[in-house]
Scaffold this active site. Structure first.
Site, mmCIF file in Angstrom:
data_model
loop_
_atom_site.group_PDB
_atom_site.id
_atom_site.type_symbol
_atom_site.label_atom_id
_atom_site.label_comp_id
_atom_site.label_asym_id
_atom_site.label_seq_id
_atom_site.Cartn_x
_atom_site.Cartn_y
_atom_site.Cartn_z
ATOM 1 N N GLY A 46 0.919 -1.062 0.328
ATOM 2 C CA GLY A 46 -0.006 -0.173 -0.098
ATOM 3 C C GLY A 46 0.677 1.570 0.347
ATOM 4 N N GLN A 51 2.828 9.785 1.155
ATOM 5 C CA GLN A 51 4.003 9.355 1.388
ATOM 6 C C GLN A 51 5.080 9.736 0.539
ATOM 7 O OE1 GLN A 51 1.729 5.120 2.438
ATOM 8 N NE2 GLN A 51 4.260 5.251 3.723
ATOM 9 N N CYS A 99 6.109 -0.514 7.200
ATOM 10 C CA CYS A 99 5.894 1.263 6.711
ATOM 11 C C CYS A 99 6.832 1.332 5.505
ATOM 12 C CB CYS A 99 5.420 2.672 7.143
ATOM 13 S SG CYS A 99 4.516 4.007 6.769
ATOM 14 N N LEU A 100 6.904 1.777 4.608
ATOM 15 C CA LEU A 100 7.612 2.018 3.606
ATOM 16 C C LEU A 100 8.274 3.675 3.722
ATOM 17 C CD1 LEU A 100 5.961 1.777 0.223
ATOM 18 C CD2 LEU A 100 7.830 -0.293 1.437
ATOM 19 N N HIS A 141 -4.121 0.735 7.641
ATOM 20 C CA HIS A 141 -2.937 1.733 7.566
ATOM 21 C C HIS A 141 -3.148 2.294 6.512
ATOM 22 C CE1 HIS A 141 1.416 1.155 8.390
ATOM 23 N NE2 HIS A 141 1.463 1.827 7.032
ATOM 24 N N GLU A 142 -3.775 2.683 5.292
ATOM 25 C CA GLU A 142 -2.733 3.669 4.214
ATOM 26 C C GLU A 142 -3.875 4.945 4.250
ATOM 27 O OE1 GLU A 142 -0.689 3.333 2.468
ATOM 28 O OE2 GLU A 142 -0.149 1.433 2.965
ATOM 29 N N HIS A 145 -3.067 7.391 6.684
ATOM 30 C CA HIS A 145 -1.794 8.598 5.893
ATOM 31 C C HIS A 145 -2.982 9.250 5.618
ATOM 32 C CE1 HIS A 145 2.361 6.564 6.220
ATOM 33 N NE2 HIS A 145 1.589 4.690 6.218
#
Length: 190
Positions: A46, A51, A99-100, A141-142, A145
């Site tokens: 995701g 991000q 997380c990226l 999760h996304e 963000h």
């Protein structure tokens, strides 16, 4: 086009993202494809627009890699524009999330197993759907963000304190990653 991923500590990750209108973004499909390309290049499931430095209510998910545990996730790939979670139900369950934007940190996070969400896809078609299991978890999760939240916000105060140095190092670029990132507190010329 692959974007650099914004690292922990950048204010864009803490801002509630802005809703977007179709006429504002005539090239939304291209942006969605670029988000997928960036996500795949970083081996993620995701990625949200904040991000990559864009404070807009847009994220993409591809949870088909979980099809071995949940066969219905085969080919589950979606873009979510102007998403709004309407309901979260069920008993919270833990899963080790990463997380990226926060590389090299994984922690157990508790989330509800089922969500009802309203969103538009990249063709500006509206949906109101219910998702469960891993799809719901990745979407939540996304979604966090675009609300200016990170998975680390869901950790206990003690756990956060224990991760403080690692998080500071990430913001300074003191982390080994295999994808391009922008670090908010990195020394210039590093």
């Amino acid at each position: 086009m692959k974007f650099p991923i914004i690292a922990y500590g950048d204010p864009v990750l803490r801002r509630k993202a802005t809703a977007i209108e179709p006429d504002e973004y005539p090239h939304i499909k291209e942006l969605v494809e670029n988000l997928y390309e960036t996500m795949y290049g970083a081996h993620g499931v995701g990625l949200a627009a904040p991000q990559v430095g864009l404070s807009m209510r847009l994220f993409v998910v591809d949870v088909s890699s979980f099809e071995d545990k949940e066969p219905e996730l085969k080919d589950f790939k979606k873009a979510f524009i102007n998403a709004n979670i309407l309901e979260e139900t069920g008993e919270e369950w833990a899963f080790n999330e990463g997380c990226l934007s926060i590389p090299d940190i994984r922690e157990d996070v508790y989330r509800k197993p089922t969500i009802k969400i309203s969103y538009y896809d990249e063709n500006w078609k509206h949906y109101e759907e219910t998702f469960s299991g891993m799809a719901a978890r990745v979407i939540q999760h996304e979604y966090d963000h675009i609300e200016g939240k990170l998975f680390t916000d869901k950790l206990s105060p003690l756990r956060k304190r224990l991760l403080e140095k690692k998080l500071t190092d990430i913001s300074k670029g003191i982390v080994d990653v295999e994808y391009r990132m922008k670090f908010p507190a990195a020394k210039k010329g590093r």
